[in-house]
Every structure is written in C-alpha cells, then in structure tokens.
Design an enzyme around this catalytic site. Structure first.
Site, PDB file in Angstrom:
ATOM      1  N   TYR A 141     -64.656 -95.396  11.931  1.00  0.00           N
ATOM      2  CA  TYR A 141     -64.629 -93.946  12.161  1.00  0.00           C
ATOM      3  C   TYR A 141     -63.371 -93.511  12.915  1.00  0.00           C
ATOM      4  O   TYR A 141     -63.023 -92.328  12.925  1.00  0.00           O
ATOM      5  CB  TYR A 141     -65.867 -93.476  12.929  1.00  0.00           C
ATOM      6  CG  TYR A 141     -67.156 -93.582  12.130  1.00  0.00           C
ATOM      7  CD1 TYR A 141     -67.145 -93.932  10.788  1.00  0.00           C
ATOM      8  CD2 TYR A 141     -68.387 -93.341  12.717  1.00  0.00           C
ATOM      9  CE1 TYR A 141     -68.307 -94.044  10.057  1.00  0.00           C
ATOM     10  CE2 TYR A 141     -69.564 -93.447  11.983  1.00  0.00           C
ATOM     11  CZ  TYR A 141     -69.518 -93.808  10.659  1.00  0.00           C
ATOM     12  OH  TYR A 141     -70.676 -93.913   9.933  1.00  0.00           O
ATOM     13  N   ASP A 247     -74.686 -96.489  12.743  1.00  0.00           N
ATOM     14  CA  ASP A 247     -74.961 -95.119  12.322  1.00  0.00           C
ATOM     15  C   ASP A 247     -76.032 -95.137  11.242  1.00  0.00           C
ATOM     16  O   ASP A 247     -77.030 -94.398  11.289  1.00  0.00           O
ATOM     17  CB  ASP A 247     -73.644 -94.518  11.783  1.00  0.00           C
ATOM     18  CG  ASP A 247     -73.740 -93.023  11.565  1.00  0.00           C
ATOM     19  OD1 ASP A 247     -74.777 -92.440  11.913  1.00  0.00           O
ATOM     20  OD2 ASP A 247     -72.771 -92.451  11.034  1.00  0.00           O
TER      21      ASP A 247
END
Ligand code: NAD
Length: 361
Positions: A141, A247
């Site tokens: 990310y 996530d």
C-alpha cells in the site's frame, strides 16, 4: 489519571457511533475518577468540505499532542471519483502514517448471544477468540515505484511490496507481547512459497520469536489461512500478518462476529515517554451512508474501541474489562440494533450507548 483524547467523528455514521463511544468514555472516567479532556477535530469528507483537505494540519497537530485518538469512520459516495489526494480515505492513511501506528489490532470474538447472526454454522464459530495483528504502514500500500504508465496495449500498472527487517521485527514483537497475555500462540501468515518479500518476513519472524521462548509460533500460507478462518477459526489465537493480507483476512474475520458493526480496532505505534502506546482507535466499519442519520447504526464497534484505548494507551485494564463485560451483558439482554436481528423491536444507537453505561453501573 489524566486522559487527553482527540475525537475525530468523521463522516456518515461516524458521528453517531462516536457520540455513544464518548458517552461511555465519559461514564468510565466519572466512575473511576479519571480527568478526561476531550478535543474535537476534522478528518475525512467533513474536513474536505470545511478546509479543502482530508487531513488538515491542525488535526495532525492535535493527534500528535493527544494521548490517544478516537475515530468514527470516513468516506462519502460523493468523493468516489475524486482525485486521490481529495478523497476522505487519504486523510485516514495520512493520519496513520503521521502517528507512526504500525500495528493494527483487530480482536475477533464470537459472542454466545450472537452465534445466530454469524453466516457460519454455530458449532464452527463457537469459542472463537482471536486477535489479528496487521502491519499497517508498510508493504504494497505504500511501496514505490507505483503507478500506471503507457497507453493502449502498452499500458501497465506497477505496485511494490516492500518490507525492511526493522518493520517486520517491531510488529512481530507486538504480536508476541499480546500472545503472552493470551493463549500464547502466534500464527504468522505469508506467501513464502512464491514471494521473496514473504521469505524475508518468515525468516525475520522466526529470528524475532527467539526473544519469546514461551510463545508457540506456527506459519501458514495466506491462501490456507483464508480457508482455515471459516473452517476452524477456534484454532487461532494471535494472527500476525503484513498489510494487504491483513486487510483482506481481517474483513473475513469480521464476518465471524455476526456484524461488522461489532468490531473494534486499535492502531498502535511506539511507546511515548510516559509509557503509553501511541494509539488510534476506531471501529472496523466504514461510514455506512445507507443508514447514516437514522440513529440505527450499531455503536458497539466504537464502544469496543474505547475499551481497547483504555487498555493499550492508558493501561486501565479493569476499566477496559468493565466495558467489554457491559457489551456482553447488553448483547445478552437483546437490546441491540437492527443489524444484529433482534427478536423484538431493534434498539436505536443511543439506546445501546445508554444501556452500556447502565451495565457498567
Ligand atoms: P461500510 O462498512 O460503511 O458498510 C458496509 C455495510 O455494513 C453497509 O450495509 C452498512 O449499512 C453496514 N454497516 C456498517 N457499519 C455498521 C454499523 N455500525 N451498524 C450497522 N450496520 C453497519 O462499508 P462500505 O459501504 O464499503 O463503505 C462506505 C464508505 O465508508 C466508503 O466511502 C468507504 O471508503 C468508507 N470506509 C471507511 C472506513 C474507515 O473509515 N476506516 C472503512 C471502510 C470503509
């Protein structure tokens, strides 16, 4: 004790659930004689509307000055096609980075009174009690190079999954510390059969684990973990994983608890000179525009986040336990919001908040 807390209610149901979380925090402070100072700030869409940016400098400054930050949720559909730096979610990512909160802790528990709300068979879910520790400020990310280039048949996109040894070591230590106060087992998740990044992850986890000889360590590939979470969730105690795998897996874990509205989270960084952990506390769910403004959002994820704040940032274990046990008792009483499919009339958001305070006593 002096508790200085920044409140960032955010967007959609963020304001509604945070109001109840603050009600519970005030109640706890009053009951145990703590001096609570609350400050409010802007984050997300509400901040864009008022200041033009999702994370105003003033909010970052307030968060750095506070002992802990309590957040609601950010995001509104009107920003779905906005450029990346004008999206509410960018404010949240920026805040996590600014505070250096590198470990996201998500407890997943199957409450006996909610077994019927889980989409899995009761006998699979019963007894589930795990905590997912997700690395939060590294990995794909944040890695560079990233971006989309070229056009037509030449168009391509690249993201970079990158971790340094210290980034893996510090989140591993966090997971092992937590396991020490629980069932003393860490399951580290990776994809080391394919990714070099995961090979380093596994090697560093093994080396760091030697500092914690009393804790059992096992490794599991992420694809198998996705399967085991629904086949046999009871087998997990502390699940340690990198950012993107965490996530995805933690949303899968969320389903086990019956409703996403139930789940708290804590994002923790290093210790401050006072000894308290830097912490950002928020429910796992988003701003739920479909039910916003109707006083029907489940505030228990936000209330559970207050319990996590009391425990991790302030070391107030009795107060945290009192909040968690009040959540259990309110669930048993059936005074719950519509997402938990009560038999009778669903309770409103503020009725649940009041019931939690009454249960704390
Ligand atoms: P969401 O979590 O907001 O909602 C998903 C579904 O769960 C909806 O049907 C909603 O009504 C329900 N729900 C969520 N929280 C609930 C609660 N407390 N009580 C009862 N029902 C609840 O996810 P989404 O719809 O994918 O996203 C909506 C917005 O929230 C988007 O802008 C997204 O980017 C943002 N978002 C923010 C965060 C965050 O702030 N950490 C996390 C996820 C999504």
């Amino acid at each position: 004790m002096k508790l200085q807390v920044l409140v960032l209610a955010g967007d959609g149901i963020g304001g509604e659930v945070t109001r109840e979380a603050v009600r519970v925090l005030r109640h706890v402070a009053g009951k145990w004689n703590h001096t609570l100072t609350l400050t409010e700030g802007l984050l997300g869409a509400v901040a864009i509307h008022k200041t033009g940016t999702p994370l105003p400098d003033e909010t970052a400054r307030l968060a750095e000055a506070a002992d802990a930050t309590l957040m609601g949720a950010v995001g509104l559909p009107e920003f779905d096609n906005a450029p990346p730096d004008k999206r509410p979610e960018r404010g949240l990512l920026g805040l996590r980075q600014k505070l250096g909160v590198y470990a996201n802790l998500r407890p997943v528990r199957a409450y006996p009174s909610l077994l019927g709300s889980s989409p899995l068979k009761n006998d699979r879910v019963e007894g589930t009690d795990m905590i997912i520790v997700r690395e939060l400020t590294g990995g794909i990310y944040y890695g560079t190079p990233r971006g989309i280039s070229g056009s037509g048949a030449e168009e391509r996109a690249v993201n970079t999954m990158t971790y340094s040894r210290p980034e893996i070591e510090r989140v591993t230590r966090m997971a092992f510390h937590l396991a020490g106060g629980r069932r003393k087992k860490v399951t580290s998740i990776d994809k080391s059969n394919v990714l070099e990044n995961s090979q380093l992850w596994r090697r560093v986890v093994i080396e760091t684990a030697r500092e914690f000889p009393a804790i059992e360590l096992e490794h599991m590939l992420v694809d198998n973990c996705a399967m085991q979470l629904v086949l046999n969730p009871r087998r997990f105690d502390v699940v340690l994983t990198e950012n993107m795998f965490g996530d995805i897996l933690s949303d899968e874990g969320a389903v086990l608890a019956g409703s996403i509205g139930m789940l708290p989270s804590a994002s923790i960084g290093d210790r401050k000179p006072s000894g308290a952990w830097v912490g950002l506390y928020e429910p796992v769910h988003g701003s739920a525009p479909d039910i916003a403004g109707q006083n029907k959002a489940n505030p228990l994820g936000a209330v559970g986040s207050v319990a996590a704040m009391l425990e991790y940032s302030f070391g107030l274990k009795d107060e945290a336990a009192a909040v968690n046990s009040a959540i259990e008792r309110v669930l048993q009483s059936g005074k719950v919001t519509a997402d938990l499919q009560p038999r009778g009339k669903p309770a409103t958001t503020d009725e649940v908040g009041e019931a939690i305070c009454a249960a704390i006593g």
